[in-house]
Design an enzyme around this catalytic site. Sequence first.
Site, PDB file in Angstrom:
ATOM      1  N   TYR B 175       0.855  -1.187   0.000  1.00  0.00           N
ATOM      2  CA  TYR B 175       0.000   0.000   0.000  1.00  0.00           C
ATOM      3  C   TYR B 175       0.884   1.229   0.000  1.00  0.00           C
ATOM      4  O   TYR B 175       2.087   1.146   0.278  1.00  0.00           O
ATOM      5  CB  TYR B 175      -0.925   0.015   1.224  1.00  0.00           C
ATOM      6  CG  TYR B 175      -0.240   0.350   2.524  1.00  0.00           C
ATOM      7  CD1 TYR B 175       0.329  -0.646   3.298  1.00  0.00           C
ATOM      8  CD2 TYR B 175      -0.154   1.671   2.958  1.00  0.00           C
ATOM      9  CE1 TYR B 175       0.961  -0.339   4.493  1.00  0.00           C
ATOM     10  CE2 TYR B 175       0.482   1.989   4.150  1.00  0.00           C
ATOM     11  CZ  TYR B 175       1.037   0.979   4.906  1.00  0.00           C
ATOM     12  OH  TYR B 175       1.677   1.279   6.084  1.00  0.00           O
ATOM     13  N   CYS B 176       0.248   2.380  -0.294  1.00  0.00           N
ATOM     14  CA  CYS B 176       1.002   3.627  -0.137  1.00  0.00           C
ATOM     15  C   CYS B 176       0.080   4.770   0.240  1.00  0.00           C
ATOM     16  O   CYS B 176      -0.545   4.736   1.290  1.00  0.00           O
ATOM     17  CB  CYS B 176       1.861   3.954  -1.347  1.00  0.00           C
ATOM     18  SG  CYS B 176       0.980   4.061  -2.892  1.00  0.00           S
ATOM     19  N   ARG B 177      -0.027   5.793  -0.610  1.00  0.00           N
ATOM     20  CA  ARG B 177      -0.680   7.006  -0.138  1.00  0.00           C
ATOM     21  C   ARG B 177      -2.175   7.056  -0.355  1.00  0.00           C
ATOM     22  O   ARG B 177      -2.868   7.866   0.250  1.00  0.00           O
ATOM     23  CB  ARG B 177      -0.040   8.216  -0.814  1.00  0.00           C
ATOM     24  CG  ARG B 177       1.400   8.396  -0.400  1.00  0.00           C
ATOM     25  CD  ARG B 177       1.878   9.773  -0.735  1.00  0.00           C
ATOM     26  NE  ARG B 177       2.556   9.771  -2.014  1.00  0.00           N
ATOM     27  CZ  ARG B 177       3.866   9.963  -2.159  1.00  0.00           C
ATOM     28  NH1 ARG B 177       4.629  10.152  -1.123  1.00  0.00           N
ATOM     29  NH2 ARG B 177       4.402   9.963  -3.347  1.00  0.00           N
TER      30      ARG B 177
END
Lengths: 228, 228
Positions: B175-177
């Site tokens: 995952y990220c932002r």
Amino acid sequence: MINPKTEIFEQFAELARVLGQGNRLELLEHAAQGERSVERLAQLTGLSLANASQHLQVLRRAGFVRSRRDGKRILYQLGDGPVIELLGALRRYAEHSRAEVRGIVSDYFNRLDSLEPVSREALVKRLDDGSAMLLDVRPEDEFALGHLPGALNIPFADLERRLAELPTDTQIVAYCRGPYCVLSFEAVAALRAKGYDIKRLEDGFPEWKAAGLPTGPTIERQQLTSRR
Amino acid sequence: MINPKTEIFEQFAELARVLGQGNRLELLEHAAQGERSVERLAQLTGLSLANASQHLQVLRRAGFVRSRRDGKRILYQLGDGPVIELLGALRRYAEHSRAEVRGIVSDYFNRLDSLEPVSREALVKRLDDGSAMLLDVRPEDEFALGHLPGALNIPFADLERRLAELPTDTQIVAYCRGPYCVLSFEAVAALRAKGYDIKRLEDGFPEWKAAGLPTGPTIERQQLTSRR
DNA sequence: CAATCAGTCAAGTTATTGATTGAATGATAA
DNA sequence: TTATCATTCAATCAATAACTTGACTGATTG
């Protein structure tokens, strides 16, 4: 496309800009009630015909409304995306963070109805056990295009004349076009002053419909609109 | 105030207008990751300092971000209203009704990750039974300001060098932002090409946090930001 | 087929908005 | 106290948006 992310944000922004105009939001609320001609929408909002037409086209390009031709008039109604959900999120955000909105709501509306509104869930329960009846205070034509099941329609303007139709022993729950529709606030205030046990439904017809709940018998639109 | 309803719509519209600008939405996404100085936000978005500053002030006036002073710099972070919810509604609407958005997403992102993302619920279940591990591909400083519990942080830029830290026998969820953050798409593509069993989390850190789910140990902001 | 009606289009005016530049704050460090 | 750094403010310019007016189009009605 250089940067797909920038591109996406630009798309989002374009949609937000369409909602960034009070007149368009007002048109949108009216279109959310059911099909309306351009002329009618212009009347309802007090905009010039050309201006309303242009705003409606902006809304249509963004998918917030769709239109169809019926004879010589063009009828607009809400688009089929999650428009109500988006407007609801905007409303909830506004209520949370804009003192002005809270202020207007409390200064104006709460003066009319200091009691907390009834939620959809509470309404369903009260209708089930027969402890409340539903009152739709919108104009007849809006009612005809769809309403909550079992609701009695007495347009706000006719309320005084038709008091006899209202029960004095059961609680009344009034609703109209949406959370900020003035009609139900005023209906509640007027009837409460006369001693009725009446509350306001938190939402209006569009929210009810958007939640996928059943709506009352809808008169065939084809018939309704091509007659005149 | 002549017409309180018109007034309310105008208030809503004002908020929508603030979101009606791609650069502001981008700033907002970065601010949603944690506290950031104006300079940093300007860098991240490629805007001039003064321009970023002005946009941030517009966002602040609307409550979408808040700021505090820390020494000579001013740190912005997400406001505390239901901002993420509003942005989420906007995104969902855009995905539904804008062919462009769907097009960009499928043309660009889906080329990188043809498989459907993992939902929050599915993730929690897989983490519980140990059938997956969490990978956070954001830069270290964003990770430090908060992350999903138990996540391993390997910034995207370091991935190639730190492959040894990744399991080959367990599924990885990256995952990220946020839903449109490119990092996780590219991480998934890169690692999948190397034979890893890896999927993308549907949401990013801000959505997780906004859902009220627990976030990993946050380093004291005071310390983190006043040191230098 | 002309006349009428509902809506749209095109052009012009005025008001807003976004971006740039350079000067002005306000806090810290020398 | 002066110098420096991060940010904001003020002035400016170009681009965009909202509204008006009057001409145009497409579907009925006489």
